[in-house]
Design a protein around this motif. Structure first.
Motif, PDB file in Angstrom:
ATOM      1  N   GLY A 204       0.823  -1.218   0.000  1.00 48.56           N
ATOM      2  CA  GLY A 204       0.000   0.000   0.000  1.00 48.56           C
ATOM      3  C   GLY A 204       0.858   1.269   0.000  1.00 48.56           C
ATOM      4  N   GLN A 205       2.084   1.146   0.458  1.00 47.99           N
ATOM      5  CA  GLN A 205       2.981   2.319   0.479  1.00 47.99           C
ATOM      6  C   GLN A 205       3.852   2.371  -0.783  1.00 47.99           C
ATOM      7  OE1 GLN A 205       5.174   2.071   4.160  1.00 47.99           O
ATOM      8  NE2 GLN A 205       3.335   2.297   5.449  1.00 47.99           N
ATOM      9  N   GLY A 206       3.558   1.454  -1.730  1.00 51.25           N
ATOM     10  CA  GLY A 206       4.232   1.528  -3.030  1.00 51.25           C
ATOM     11  C   GLY A 206       5.456   0.626  -3.163  1.00 51.25           C
ATOM     12  N   TYR A 207       5.626  -0.272  -2.217  1.00 52.36           N
ATOM     13  CA  TYR A 207       6.752  -1.219  -2.336  1.00 52.36           C
ATOM     14  C   TYR A 207       6.271  -2.452  -3.090  1.00 52.36           C
ATOM     15  CZ  TYR A 207       8.876   1.882   1.100  1.00 52.36           C
ATOM     16  OH  TYR A 207       9.363   3.012   1.737  1.00 52.36           O
ATOM     17  N   GLY A 208       7.049  -2.889  -4.077  1.00 55.17           N
ATOM     18  CA  GLY A 208       6.647  -4.005  -4.956  1.00 55.17           C
ATOM     19  C   GLY A 208       6.827  -5.347  -4.280  1.00 55.17           C
ATOM     20  N   VAL A 209       6.022  -5.620  -3.280  1.00 55.99           N
ATOM     21  CA  VAL A 209       6.139  -6.901  -2.578  1.00 55.99           C
ATOM     22  C   VAL A 209       4.876  -7.720  -2.788  1.00 55.99           C
ATOM     23  CG1 VAL A 209       7.630  -5.899  -0.789  1.00 55.99           C
ATOM     24  CG2 VAL A 209       5.147  -5.935  -0.455  1.00 55.99           C
ATOM     25  N   LYS A 216      10.996  -9.471  -6.644  1.00 55.64           N
ATOM     26  CA  LYS A 216      11.836  -8.380  -6.126  1.00 55.64           C
ATOM     27  C   LYS A 216      11.436  -7.964  -4.713  1.00 55.64           C
ATOM     28  CE  LYS A 216       9.003  -4.840  -8.289  1.00 55.64           C
ATOM     29  NZ  LYS A 216       8.977  -3.455  -8.749  1.00 55.64           N
ATOM     30  N   SER A 217      10.619  -8.806  -4.043  1.00 59.49           N
ATOM     31  CA  SER A 217      10.168  -8.428  -2.687  1.00 59.49           C
ATOM     32  C   SER A 217      11.350  -8.152  -1.763  1.00 59.49           C
ATOM     33  CB  SER A 217       9.294  -9.532  -2.101  1.00 59.49           C
ATOM     34  OG  SER A 217       8.120  -9.699  -2.874  1.00 59.49           O
ATOM     35  N   GLY A 218      12.384  -8.999  -1.841  1.00 57.67           N
ATOM     36  CA  GLY A 218      13.552  -8.800  -0.977  1.00 57.67           C
ATOM     37  C   GLY A 218      14.171  -7.434  -1.175  1.00 57.67           C
ATOM     38  N   ALA A 219      14.382  -7.076  -2.433  1.00 58.14           N
ATOM     39  CA  ALA A 219      14.976  -5.769  -2.756  1.00 58.14           C
ATOM     40  C   ALA A 219      14.048  -4.641  -2.325  1.00 58.14           C
ATOM     41  CB  ALA A 219      15.251  -5.689  -4.255  1.00 58.14           C
ATOM     42  N   GLU A 220      12.741  -4.845  -2.453  1.00 59.16           N
ATOM     43  CA  GLU A 220      11.781  -3.815  -2.069  1.00 59.16           C
ATOM     44  C   GLU A 220      11.724  -3.649  -0.550  1.00 59.16           C
ATOM     45  OE1 GLU A 220      11.568  -1.869  -4.684  1.00 59.16           O
ATOM     46  OE2 GLU A 220       9.437  -1.629  -4.202  1.00 59.16           O
TER      47      GLU A 220
END
Ligand code: FIX
Ligand code: ZN
Length: 439
Positions: A204-209, A216-220
């Protein structure tokens, strides 16, 4: 050149820190050094005044502390449901009546509250809380914090800051001024232990998880941590882990630990605090008082320390049975710093046992205690208890050292106490006020 024999009492002049002290002087010197050395409190649940109502203080909060709630339900016929339906004031009145009027306050937590009342010259055996309530009502928080930290001999204290706690996050996202006596710690339980419930907040805060923390969840998550590092300037990242924690084991939490948290800690040169051994909500009806402990398999810690030598691990374990292993692992891994006698271990008899063992196995290369204070004034009794226990343990340690053949100076004692309660922490985390020039 140090001599082994202690000087006889009549030869003693007024000693400087470098002079040997007599055996008879050890206890009073240790007490004096402990009393005059300000400690760092590396783990609390206290909040700087800018966080408003998140910061708990005053008599009603002191009485409804979950340690006292747990004891209340042992004495009272009131059910947790009935208790929860009461106002905070009525809950406090019920706990005062049951634990302090109808029974003798002999437990560590009840004695602690008595010590706080005494510290403010308030009655400790009154049938009601009228005088205490009017005293605390008259305090202004900034001045009260300054006085309480001075009475407790602590500064700074490290908070527990959860970026996924909606109430707290709002303060940080709106921008919050730093406070000279409070430092932040980035708490990651919701990410590492309850991802399935909380990943949407990051999305919801714009992180691609995603729910599986794939792609790319880890990187996000790493980007999320970097954003909160800038915002909070934490002195460490932290997580409490269950007694069933295993590493390596294919779980979402472990993947995020490996792919996001440990790299971020290396990037920002922050230690990761692992608090291991909690069994959450074994009795949910008691809410915060409903957690318990279990003995953990510390091979997870062995694997982390060995496989991530560039990471530093600040570790506290909840089970009494895990303490000896923790000391042994600390002898094997210099990137492991044992700290504190956490939660159910924070009882003088157990603190004494654990601290003696740590001194025998680690010398002064550990952090003996943290307060875990949830209510401001608790730092007064929790650090008073620690100073009282350490006075006994250290005096005995120096007596044995002199018996074994090496004299002790006040300077030695000051160096050791400063190391245990200040410089070990300062060497592991940057405790200077945020914004001040950092190395
Ligand atoms: O996980 C923690 O930081 C624990 O200290 C707390 O959750 C616990 O409720 C507590 O207050 C222990 O003293
Ligand atoms: Zn805590």
């Amino acid at each position: 050149m140090r001599t082994s024999s202690l000087k006889s009492t009549d030869q003693i002049q007024v000693s400087s820190d470098g002079d040997l002290i007599t055996e008879a002087q050890i206890s009073s010197t240790v007490k004096d050094v402990l009393a005059t050395t300000p400690f760092v409190d590396i783990h609390t649940h206290l909040f700087a005044p800018a966080f408003g109502k998140l910061g708990l203080w005053g008599i009603d909060e002191l009485l409804t502390y979950h340690y006292l709630e747990a004891e209340f339900f042992r004495y009272s016929d009131t059910t947790p449901q009935e208790y929860c339906s009461l106002s905070k004031r009525d809950q406090a009145d019920a706990i005062w009546r049951t634990l302090f009027v109808e029974n003798t306050p002999v437990s560590e937590a009840t004695r602690g509250l008595v010590a706080v009342l005494k510290a403010f010259h308030l009655p400790t055996d009154s049938p009601d809380l009228a005088e205490a309530r009017s005293f605390f009502k008259a305090q202004t928080i900034e001045e009260h914090i300054r006085k309480v930290f001075q009475m407790a001999g602590v500064s700074p204290v490290v908070m527990t800051n959860d970026p996924l706690d909606p109430e707290e996050a709002a303060f940080w996202l709106n921008g919050i001024a730093s406070h000279g006596q409070f430092r932040a710690a980035l708490r990651l339980d919701r990410i590492l232990c309850n991802w399935s419930t909380h990943w949407q907040v990051l999305a919801g805060q714009g992180y691609g998880v995603d729910e599986q923390a794939s792609g790319k969840s880890g990187a996000e998550v790493r980007r999320f941590l970097a954003d909160w590092y800038k915002r909070m300037q934490p002195v460490y990242m932290a997580v409490s882990l269950p007694d069933t924690f295993e590493f390596p084991k294919e779980t979402i939490g472990n993947r995020l630990l490996k792919d996001a948290v440990l790299p971020a800690c290396r990037e920002f040169d922050l230690p990761l605090s692992l608090m291991i051994g909690v069994r959450k909500q074994v009795n949910p009806s008691l809410r915060l008082a409903g957690d318990a402990l279990g003995r953990a398999d510390l091979r997870a810690l062995e694997n982390l320390c060995r496989d991530f030598p560039a990471n530093r691990f600040l570790v506290s374990v909840l089970s009494r049975e895990n303490q000896h292993e923790l000391c042994v692992y600390a002898r094997k891994f210099s990137n492991l710093m044992p700290f504190g006698c956490w939660w159910f271990l924070n009882n003088p008899s157990i603190v004494e046992e654990i601290t003696r063992e740590r001194i025998e196995m680690l010398g002064t290369s550990f952090i003996p205690q943290h307060s875990d204070a949830r209510v401001l004034e608790q730092v007064i009794y929790k650090w008073n208890n620690t100073r009282r226990t350490l006075a006994r343990v250290l005096a005995e340690t120096y007596r044995l050292l002199s018996e074994d053949g090496r004299g002790v100076t006040r300077g030695d004692i000051q160096r050791d106490v400063t190391r245990l309660f200040r410089s070990n922490a300062e060497a592991w985390m940057d405790l200077r006020a945020p914004g001040s020039e950092r190395l």
